[in-house]
Every structure is written in structure tokens, then in C-alpha cells.
Design a protein around this motif. Structure first.
Motif, mmCIF file in Angstrom:
data_model
loop_
_atom_site.group_PDB
_atom_site.id
_atom_site.type_symbol
_atom_site.label_atom_id
_atom_site.label_comp_id
_atom_site.label_asym_id
_atom_site.label_seq_id
_atom_site.Cartn_x
_atom_site.Cartn_y
_atom_site.Cartn_z
ATOM 1 N N PRO A 124 -19.255 6.195 -3.233
ATOM 2 C CA PRO A 124 -18.014 6.553 -3.530
ATOM 3 C C PRO A 124 -17.292 5.845 -4.207
ATOM 4 O O PRO A 124 -17.495 4.929 -4.428
ATOM 5 N N ILE A 125 -16.103 6.695 -4.693
ATOM 6 C CA ILE A 125 -14.992 5.882 -5.637
ATOM 7 C C ILE A 125 -13.841 5.988 -5.101
ATOM 8 O O ILE A 125 -13.346 7.001 -4.845
ATOM 9 N N ILE A 126 -13.064 5.079 -5.084
ATOM 10 C CA ILE A 126 -11.839 4.980 -4.538
ATOM 11 C C ILE A 126 -10.512 4.575 -5.775
ATOM 12 O O ILE A 126 -10.784 3.812 -6.768
ATOM 13 N N GLY A 127 -9.545 5.452 -5.717
ATOM 14 C CA GLY A 127 -8.574 5.387 -6.591
ATOM 15 C C GLY A 127 -7.399 4.624 -6.059
ATOM 16 O O GLY A 127 -7.115 4.878 -4.908
ATOM 17 N N ILE A 128 -6.922 3.534 -6.498
ATOM 18 C CA ILE A 128 -5.805 2.673 -6.122
ATOM 19 C C ILE A 128 -4.667 2.836 -7.074
ATOM 20 O O ILE A 128 -4.764 2.495 -8.559
ATOM 21 N N VAL A 129 -3.789 3.328 -6.722
ATOM 22 C CA VAL A 129 -2.220 3.333 -7.482
ATOM 23 C C VAL A 129 -1.719 2.094 -7.847
ATOM 24 O O VAL A 129 -1.443 1.450 -6.947
ATOM 25 N N SER A 130 -1.687 1.832 -9.208
ATOM 26 C CA SER A 130 -0.869 0.647 -9.524
ATOM 27 C C SER A 130 0.677 0.580 -9.113
ATOM 28 O O SER A 130 1.076 1.508 -8.902
ATOM 29 N N HIS A 131 1.177 -0.636 -9.248
ATOM 30 C CA HIS A 131 2.638 -0.802 -8.614
ATOM 31 C C HIS A 131 3.231 -1.448 -9.881
ATOM 32 O O HIS A 131 2.781 -2.303 -10.768
ATOM 33 N N PRO A 132 4.514 -1.018 -10.125
ATOM 34 C CA PRO A 132 5.633 -1.458 -10.853
ATOM 35 C C PRO A 132 5.522 -3.100 -11.111
ATOM 36 O O PRO A 132 5.412 -3.760 -9.904
ATOM 37 N N GLY A 133 5.529 -3.640 -12.239
ATOM 38 C CA GLY A 133 5.628 -5.105 -12.605
ATOM 39 C C GLY A 133 4.489 -5.968 -12.606
ATOM 40 O O GLY A 133 3.348 -5.162 -12.702
ATOM 41 N N ASP A 134 4.358 -7.135 -12.849
ATOM 42 C CA ASP A 134 3.181 -7.993 -12.960
ATOM 43 C C ASP A 134 2.575 -8.638 -11.683
ATOM 44 O O ASP A 134 1.617 -9.274 -11.666
ATOM 45 N N GLY A 135 3.245 -8.153 -10.546
ATOM 46 C CA GLY A 135 2.993 -8.957 -9.348
ATOM 47 C C GLY A 135 3.320 -10.290 -9.084
ATOM 48 O O GLY A 135 2.883 -11.115 -8.141
ATOM 49 N N ALA A 136 4.238 -10.789 -10.151
ATOM 50 C CA ALA A 136 4.433 -12.317 -9.994
ATOM 51 C C ALA A 136 5.980 -12.312 -10.353
ATOM 52 O O ALA A 136 6.364 -13.403 -10.994
ATOM 53 N N LEU A 158 -8.009 11.778 -10.725
ATOM 54 C CA LEU A 158 -8.043 12.012 -9.304
ATOM 55 C C LEU A 158 -9.581 13.115 -8.937
ATOM 56 O O LEU A 158 -9.705 13.019 -8.015
ATOM 57 N N ASN A 159 -9.961 13.559 -9.853
ATOM 58 C CA ASN A 159 -11.012 14.368 -9.789
ATOM 59 C C ASN A 159 -12.141 13.491 -10.039
ATOM 60 O O ASN A 159 -13.265 14.139 -9.607
ATOM 61 N N LEU A 160 -12.199 12.399 -10.059
ATOM 62 C CA LEU A 160 -13.204 11.542 -10.075
ATOM 63 C C LEU A 160 -13.547 10.557 -8.813
ATOM 64 O O LEU A 160 -14.371 9.861 -8.694
ATOM 65 N N VAL A 161 -12.333 10.725 -7.863
ATOM 66 C CA VAL A 161 -12.479 9.662 -6.755
ATOM 67 C C VAL A 161 -12.640 10.417 -5.435
ATOM 68 O O VAL A 161 -12.442 11.767 -5.355
ATOM 69 N N ASN A 162 -12.939 9.379 -4.451
ATOM 70 C CA ASN A 162 -13.387 10.100 -3.281
ATOM 71 C C ASN A 162 -12.295 9.815 -1.908
ATOM 72 O O ASN A 162 -12.463 9.974 -1.130
ATOM 73 N N GLY A 163 -11.303 9.062 -2.529
ATOM 74 C CA GLY A 163 -10.081 8.560 -1.442
ATOM 75 C C GLY A 163 -9.306 7.841 -2.432
ATOM 76 O O GLY A 163 -9.325 7.319 -3.498
ATOM 77 N N ILE A 164 -8.210 7.698 -1.626
ATOM 78 C CA ILE A 164 -6.900 6.977 -2.324
ATOM 79 C C ILE A 164 -6.533 5.761 -1.717
ATOM 80 O O ILE A 164 -6.519 5.847 -0.224
ATOM 81 N N ILE A 165 -5.893 4.603 -2.263
ATOM 82 C CA ILE A 165 -5.204 3.503 -1.366
ATOM 83 C C ILE A 165 -3.636 3.542 -2.103
ATOM 84 O O ILE A 165 -3.741 3.422 -3.224
ATOM 85 N N PHE A 166 -2.793 3.764 -1.312
ATOM 86 C CA PHE A 166 -1.391 3.195 -1.601
ATOM 87 C C PHE A 166 -1.337 2.045 -1.191
ATOM 88 O O PHE A 166 -1.358 1.500 0.099
ATOM 89 N N THR A 167 -0.916 0.924 -2.030
ATOM 90 C CA THR A 167 -0.738 -0.563 -1.878
ATOM 91 C C THR A 167 0.492 -0.724 -1.324
ATOM 92 O O THR A 167 1.407 0.016 -1.260
ATOM 93 N N GLY A 168 0.917 -1.939 -0.991
ATOM 94 C CA GLY A 168 2.081 -2.685 -0.644
ATOM 95 C C GLY A 168 2.988 -2.773 -1.864
ATOM 96 O O GLY A 168 2.427 -2.734 -3.201
ATOM 97 N N ILE A 221 0.724 12.550 -5.978
ATOM 98 C CA ILE A 221 -0.696 12.136 -5.406
ATOM 99 C C ILE A 221 -0.881 12.730 -4.024
ATOM 100 O O ILE A 221 -1.893 13.020 -3.478
ATOM 101 N N PHE A 222 0.121 12.320 -3.023
ATOM 102 C CA PHE A 222 -0.004 12.710 -1.977
ATOM 103 C C PHE A 222 -0.074 14.111 -1.479
ATOM 104 O O PHE A 222 -0.983 14.930 -0.827
ATOM 105 N N GLN A 223 0.665 14.969 -2.455
ATOM 106 C CA GLN A 223 0.273 16.335 -2.385
ATOM 107 C C GLN A 223 -1.085 16.842 -2.724
ATOM 108 O O GLN A 223 -1.579 17.553 -2.456
#
Length: 323
Positions: free
Chosen positions: A45-57, A101-111, A126-128
Motif C-alpha cells: 500500500p501507498i499513502i498520500g500525505i498532504v503537505s501543510h503551508p510553512g516550514d513547520g518551525a 492520487l492515482n498512485l496511492v491507496n489512502g490519504i492522511i490529512f495532517t494537523g 482531495i476529499f471529493q
């Protein structure tokens, strides 16, 4: 003569050992062959994780306006249960995101914190796609965490003001299971009963949010109450109760106001639970999600997957920046 005797002796010993070895092999019971893998499951399985704006710091690593990040804890969370990760960089052109999206088998929306602009639009799109894939017969799970949970409530209700304020920043907490809730088939379905009980007594989950939704507002909203069922609630520092775990009734979608990925992989706050029981919570959530992803029938070309994996990017260590 000496050499001849030595060689003969060695050959004699070898003959004895070899004879005993053959006898041993002939008498042992050979194990049956391993059963064939379940042909209905996808073991890569391959999971797609959506990146979040900014550098995280908060800009201490990069102030670029187009930079985005994925915390390593989300990647390792997926990997610990047997998946690989493709980053869905929210600033990428729509055609690139659709290809991924056609390469993955599931999605994670992060904090995170972003609730508007391009990021909100990409999450909504992506939710749609998640709904469309499931409606078309493909098992395509989604796990939404903290901000991801909040965005789902906004998208489903079409109300950007649906959320309420709570004081649950950097707080370890319990989760209280809704009375008479049926957890079979949900994210908690395979949890040991002892661990479920401990979750309602011990602070085994990490909360880190300023917004949420009360059970009263949740149930009063027909869009939310018809799409999700409430599994757990939690209490903030002012004893205000909010909905903390929800699961879709028709789709493989689970959402947490809390952070299942932090217990094992994050160390920036002393309030993150790291007990053995807390680690088990993370493990069971990860295993649940990836077990859902294994039900996906999508098996893309290996070369395309390899070209898109997160290991094509160089990681940046942010621990020294106070994360």
C-alpha cells in the motif's frame, strides 16, 4: 604415511557425520508450505500525505512563501504499519496532484493551522476525490488528524464557522467512549478491551488544538450527524466537552481531534504520552488505517511509485528549532 592416515581419518569422520546428517533429515517433519497471500488484498500500500503551508518551525527554517512541509511523524506512522508514502504537495499543479492520487491507496490529512486559501481548496478537492473513488467501488480510506478533522467538519457542513473554541493546546487527555457505541468495524474495533478501558482512565492521547465542536452542536447539524457517528469525546482544560473521534457511516473515513502519530515519534512537548499503553494506541490506529489501505484494488506501475516516493526529497531536521 602420516599424511595418508590423517586424510583417511578425516574422510572417515566426514562419512560418519554425513550419515547422521542424512538420518536426521530423513526423520524430521517438514513444515507445510506457507499459505498463499490473500489475492483480494494489496500488500504494497501507498499513502498520500498532504503537505501543510510553512516550514513547520514558524519560519525558523525557511521564510519562502511557497514552502510546505510534512512532519516526519506522519510518514513514520504510515510506515510502521507497512506502507510507503508519497507527498501530495498542495502547491503542485492540479494535474500533478491528480496523477499522484492515482498512485496511492489512502490519504492522511495532517494537523496544522491553515483553514483557508489554496490549502483549504486543495483539501476540499482531495476529499471529493476520496468520496468519488469510494462511490466508484474502490476502497480508498482517509485519516484526518486535528486540523484535518476540523477541515472535514467545515467542508461537510459548508460552514466555515462551525467550529467552537476550546483550550486543549499541548494537553494529554483521556477519551470517553459514547454510551452504548458499537465500535465493531471502526478504528477501535481491533483494540484490546483492556486498552480501551485504559484510554478512558489514563491520559494516553495527545491533544493540541484551540478549536473543536461540542457534542450538542455536532448532533444538531444534520450534515455532520448523518455523515459521521461519534465514537469518543474529550474534555479541555476548562472542563468543556468536545467530540474527539468520529467515523463515517458509509465511507472508510476516520477523524481524530487528537494526534495518534505523536506518542511514538514526537518529543517536542513533555506532555506527549510515551508509556507502553500510549505506544499501543498509536500502533493500533496505524494498523487499522493501513489495513483499510490494503483493501484498495489500485496497483500502479512500480516505476511511477518509486519516482514519487518521499525518499526523492531531502529531509530537514527541525528538532533543534524547538519543535
Amino acid at each position: 604415511m602420516g599424511n595418508y592416515l590423517l586424510i583417511s581419518f578425516l574422510l572417515f569422520v566426514y562419512g560418519i557425520i554425513n550419515a547422521h546428517s542424512q538420518l536426521f533429515v530423513s526423520n524430521q517433519i517438514l513444515p507445510p508450505s506457507c499459505p498463499a497471500p490473500d489475492p483480494t488484498l494489496n500488500y504494497r500500500p501507498i499513502i498520500g500525505i498532504v503537505s501543510h503551508p510553512g516550514d513547520g518551525a514558524t519560519g525558523r527554517l525557511s521564510n519562502a512563501t511557497n514552502v510546505s512541509y510534512i512532519a516526519a511523524s506522519y510518514v513514520k506512522f504510515a510506515e510502521m504499519a507497512g506502507a510507503r508514502v508519497i507527498p501530495l504537495i498542495y502547491t503542485e499543479p492540479p494535474e500533478i496532484l491528480n496523477q499522484k492520487l492515482n498512485l496511492v491507496n489512502g490519504i492522511i490529512f495532517t494537523g496544522g493551522w491553515a483553514k483557508d486559501g489554496l490549502y483549504f481548496d486543495v483539501i476540499k478537492g482531495i476529499f471529493q476525490k476520496v468520496l468519488e473513488k469510494n462511490d466508484a467501488g474502490e476502497r480508498f480510506p482517509l485519516l484526518a488528524i486535528c486540523l484535518g478533522y476540523e477541515l472535514l467538519t467545515m467542508i461537510i457542513t459548508n460552514d466555515n464557522n462551525i467550529l467552537e473554541e476550546f483550550s486543549a493546546a499541548s494537553q494529554a487527555s483521556t477519551v470517553q467512549f459514547v454510551e452504548n457505541v458499537n465500535i465493531e468495524g471502526t478504528v477501535f474495533g481491533r483494540f484490546p478491551r483492556v486498552l480501551l478501558k485504559k484510554m478512558s482512565i489514563d491520559c494516553l492521547v495527545m491533544q493540541n488544538h484551540h478549536f473543536g465542536i461540542s457534542p450538542e452542536r455536532f448532533q444538531a447539524n444534520k450534515d455532520l450527524s448523518s455523515f459521521f457517528r461519534v465514537l469518543t469525546t474529550s474534555t479541555d482544560e476548562n472542563n468543556k466537552v468536545y467530540v474527539s473521534t468520529i467515523q463515517a457511516t458509509r465511507y472508510p473515513i476516520a477523524a481524530f481531534q487528537w494526534h495518534p502519530e505523536k506518542n511514538v515519534f514526537e518529543w517536542g512537548s513533555s506532555r506527549i504520552p510515551h508509556s507502553e499503553d500510549a505506544i499501543q494506541v498509536t500502533t493500533h490506529v496505524a494498523n487499522y488505517f493501513i489495513s483499510e489501505a490494503r483493501k484498495s484494488s489500485n496497483k500502479p506501475v512500480a516505476r511511477q511509485v518509486l519516482d514519487s516516493l518521499i525518499y526523492n526529497y531531502n529531509p530537514t531536521y527541525g528538532g533543534k528549532e524547538g519543535l
